[in-house]
Scaffold this motif. Sequence first.
Motif, PDB file in Angstrom:
ATOM      1  N   VAL A  45      40.280 -32.075 -33.819  1.00  0.00           N
ATOM      2  CA  VAL A  45      38.894 -31.732 -34.125  1.00  0.00           C
ATOM      3  C   VAL A  45      38.140 -31.487 -32.824  1.00  0.00           C
ATOM      4  CG1 VAL A  45      38.843 -33.033 -36.298  1.00  0.00           C
ATOM      5  CG2 VAL A  45      38.160 -34.158 -34.173  1.00  0.00           C
ATOM      6  N   GLU A  46      37.113 -30.669 -32.916  1.00  0.00           N
ATOM      7  CA  GLU A  46      36.287 -30.429 -31.739  1.00  0.00           C
ATOM      8  C   GLU A  46      35.271 -31.547 -31.575  1.00  0.00           C
ATOM      9  OE1 GLU A  46      33.321 -26.989 -30.060  1.00  0.00           O
ATOM     10  OE2 GLU A  46      34.946 -26.412 -31.406  1.00  0.00           O
ATOM     11  N   HIS A  47      34.701 -31.990 -32.708  1.00  0.00           N
ATOM     12  CA  HIS A  47      33.711 -33.064 -32.667  1.00  0.00           C
ATOM     13  C   HIS A  47      33.979 -34.064 -33.778  1.00  0.00           C
ATOM     14  CE1 HIS A  47      31.239 -31.286 -29.577  1.00  0.00           C
ATOM     15  NE2 HIS A  47      31.312 -30.125 -30.215  1.00  0.00           N
ATOM     16  N   ASP A  48      33.784 -35.323 -33.441  1.00  0.00           N
ATOM     17  CA  ASP A  48      33.919 -36.431 -34.376  1.00  0.00           C
ATOM     18  C   ASP A  48      33.056 -37.539 -33.769  1.00  0.00           C
ATOM     19  OD1 ASP A  48      35.808 -38.077 -36.445  1.00  0.00           O
ATOM     20  OD2 ASP A  48      35.505 -39.237 -34.609  1.00  0.00           O
ATOM     21  N   PRO A  49      32.173 -38.178 -34.532  1.00  0.00           N
ATOM     22  CA  PRO A  49      31.268 -39.173 -33.943  1.00  0.00           C
ATOM     23  C   PRO A  49      31.992 -40.280 -33.178  1.00  0.00           C
ATOM     24  CG  PRO A  49      30.673 -38.739 -36.240  1.00  0.00           C
ATOM     25  CD  PRO A  49      31.943 -37.999 -35.968  1.00  0.00           C
ATOM     26  N   VAL A  50      33.078 -40.792 -33.725  1.00  0.00           N
ATOM     27  CA  VAL A  50      33.811 -41.872 -33.055  1.00  0.00           C
ATOM     28  C   VAL A  50      34.453 -41.355 -31.772  1.00  0.00           C
ATOM     29  CG1 VAL A  50      35.788 -43.460 -33.251  1.00  0.00           C
ATOM     30  CG2 VAL A  50      34.242 -43.123 -35.198  1.00  0.00           C
ATOM     31  N   LEU A  51      35.078 -40.201 -31.850  1.00  0.00           N
ATOM     32  CA  LEU A  51      35.774 -39.657 -30.681  1.00  0.00           C
ATOM     33  C   LEU A  51      34.796 -39.213 -29.601  1.00  0.00           C
ATOM     34  CD1 LEU A  51      38.598 -37.645 -32.476  1.00  0.00           C
ATOM     35  CD2 LEU A  51      38.628 -40.010 -31.649  1.00  0.00           C
ATOM     36  N   ASP A  52      33.678 -38.617 -30.009  1.00  0.00           N
ATOM     37  CA  ASP A  52      32.674 -38.194 -29.026  1.00  0.00           C
ATOM     38  C   ASP A  52      32.091 -39.398 -28.289  1.00  0.00           C
ATOM     39  OD1 ASP A  52      33.139 -35.594 -29.860  1.00  0.00           O
ATOM     40  OD2 ASP A  52      31.308 -35.456 -31.075  1.00  0.00           O
ATOM     41  N   GLU A  53      31.815 -40.476 -29.022  1.00  0.00           N
ATOM     42  CA  GLU A  53      31.271 -41.688 -28.394  1.00  0.00           C
ATOM     43  C   GLU A  53      32.312 -42.349 -27.504  1.00  0.00           C
ATOM     44  OE1 GLU A  53      28.620 -44.692 -27.265  1.00  0.00           O
ATOM     45  OE2 GLU A  53      28.341 -42.663 -28.009  1.00  0.00           O
ATOM     46  N   THR A  54      33.558 -42.350 -27.922  1.00  0.00           N
ATOM     47  CA  THR A  54      34.632 -42.902 -27.086  1.00  0.00           C
ATOM     48  C   THR A  54      34.748 -42.108 -25.794  1.00  0.00           C
ATOM     49  OG1 THR A  54      35.843 -43.632 -29.055  1.00  0.00           O
ATOM     50  CG2 THR A  54      37.104 -43.456 -27.005  1.00  0.00           C
ATOM     51  N   GLU A  55      34.713 -40.789 -25.904  1.00  0.00           N
ATOM     52  CA  GLU A  55      34.791 -39.936 -24.717  1.00  0.00           C
ATOM     53  C   GLU A  55      33.636 -40.236 -23.768  1.00  0.00           C
ATOM     54  OE1 GLU A  55      35.163 -35.204 -23.482  1.00  0.00           O
ATOM     55  OE2 GLU A  55      34.487 -35.734 -25.504  1.00  0.00           O
ATOM     56  N   ARG A  56      32.422 -40.372 -24.312  1.00  0.00           N
ATOM     57  CA  ARG A  56      31.242 -40.649 -23.483  1.00  0.00           C
ATOM     58  C   ARG A  56      31.400 -41.979 -22.738  1.00  0.00           C
ATOM     59  NH1 ARG A  56      26.716 -43.486 -23.350  1.00  0.00           N
ATOM     60  NH2 ARG A  56      27.081 -44.552 -25.319  1.00  0.00           N
ATOM     61  N   GLN A  57      31.827 -43.011 -23.456  1.00  0.00           N
ATOM     62  CA  GLN A  57      31.965 -44.320 -22.826  1.00  0.00           C
ATOM     63  C   GLN A  57      33.103 -44.344 -21.804  1.00  0.00           C
ATOM     64  OE1 GLN A  57      31.654 -47.837 -25.311  1.00  0.00           O
ATOM     65  NE2 GLN A  57      30.243 -46.805 -26.720  1.00  0.00           N
ATOM     66  N   LEU A  58      34.191 -43.632 -22.082  1.00  0.00           N
ATOM     67  CA  LEU A  58      35.281 -43.547 -21.103  1.00  0.00           C
ATOM     68  C   LEU A  58      34.819 -42.838 -19.830  1.00  0.00           C
ATOM     69  CD1 LEU A  58      38.361 -42.742 -23.367  1.00  0.00           C
ATOM     70  CD2 LEU A  58      38.062 -44.787 -21.934  1.00  0.00           C
ATOM     71  N   LYS A  59      34.034 -41.776 -19.966  1.00  0.00           N
ATOM     72  CA  LYS A  59      33.508 -41.077 -18.780  1.00  0.00           C
ATOM     73  C   LYS A  59      32.669 -42.020 -17.937  1.00  0.00           C
ATOM     74  CE  LYS A  59      33.543 -36.307 -20.374  1.00  0.00           C
ATOM     75  NZ  LYS A  59      32.767 -35.126 -20.791  1.00  0.00           N
ATOM     76  N   GLU A  60      31.847 -42.835 -18.593  1.00  0.00           N
ATOM     77  CA  GLU A  60      31.029 -43.810 -17.865  1.00  0.00           C
ATOM     78  C   GLU A  60      31.914 -44.849 -17.174  1.00  0.00           C
ATOM     79  OE1 GLU A  60      27.113 -43.596 -20.797  1.00  0.00           O
ATOM     80  OE2 GLU A  60      28.384 -45.376 -20.834  1.00  0.00           O
ATOM     81  N   TYR A  61      32.951 -45.295 -17.842  1.00  0.00           N
ATOM     82  CA  TYR A  61      33.887 -46.251 -17.259  1.00  0.00           C
ATOM     83  C   TYR A  61      34.545 -45.662 -16.009  1.00  0.00           C
ATOM     84  CZ  TYR A  61      38.298 -48.847 -16.785  1.00  0.00           C
ATOM     85  OH  TYR A  61      39.375 -49.535 -16.293  1.00  0.00           O
TER      86      TYR A  61
END
Length: 194
Positions: A45-61
């Motif tokens: 998928v291109e967008h998924d709320p769980v995956l998008d939020e996981t990606e955002r938090q991983l980038k911050e990490y």
Amino acid sequence: MSYAYKVVNSLVGKLKLVSKGRGLVAILWESERPNRVRLGEMVEVEHDPVLDETERQLKEYFAGERTCFDLELDFAGTTFQKKVWAALLTIPFGETRSYLDIATQIGNPKAVRAVGAANGRNPISIIAPCHRVIGASGDLTGFAGGLKAKETLLAIEAASGPTSPAVKTSHRSSAMRTRTVSQTTQQSLFDSNL
């Protein structure tokens, strides 16, 4: 319901983020060993709320701006594996534990090898920090993402420790963060079956 996934770039290579419903079920490595984590049919998928939020938090990490994750996790495994994975979630950012420490924490100090096996099957790498588990001698030991990735993750955490100015502090108290992890752990580890 099939699993949704997206592939993201990171400092440790490409990661496949996998969700099902409202929970994150896996973070898989680019060179993932077949059948290490068994999942059903997956749809990119291109967008998924769980995956998008996981990606955002991983980038911050990876940027040194996040020391704790706030995601709904949905582990699938045996009761023993879930105990080990719950113990992983209690290892503080920037610290390590031995396999014996984890075995003792879950009340079975003789299960060091079984803890190692469960650690190796941890489906949600990085978030459930199996990279923080090292050998009793202090040596880095096997890791699904490879020892170089494990070394990189530990170096990121060493450089982004609590005294580092690059780390953004959470507005929630430590007790609140612990309660959030506890609630998430209890709910997602023991109340759901895939």
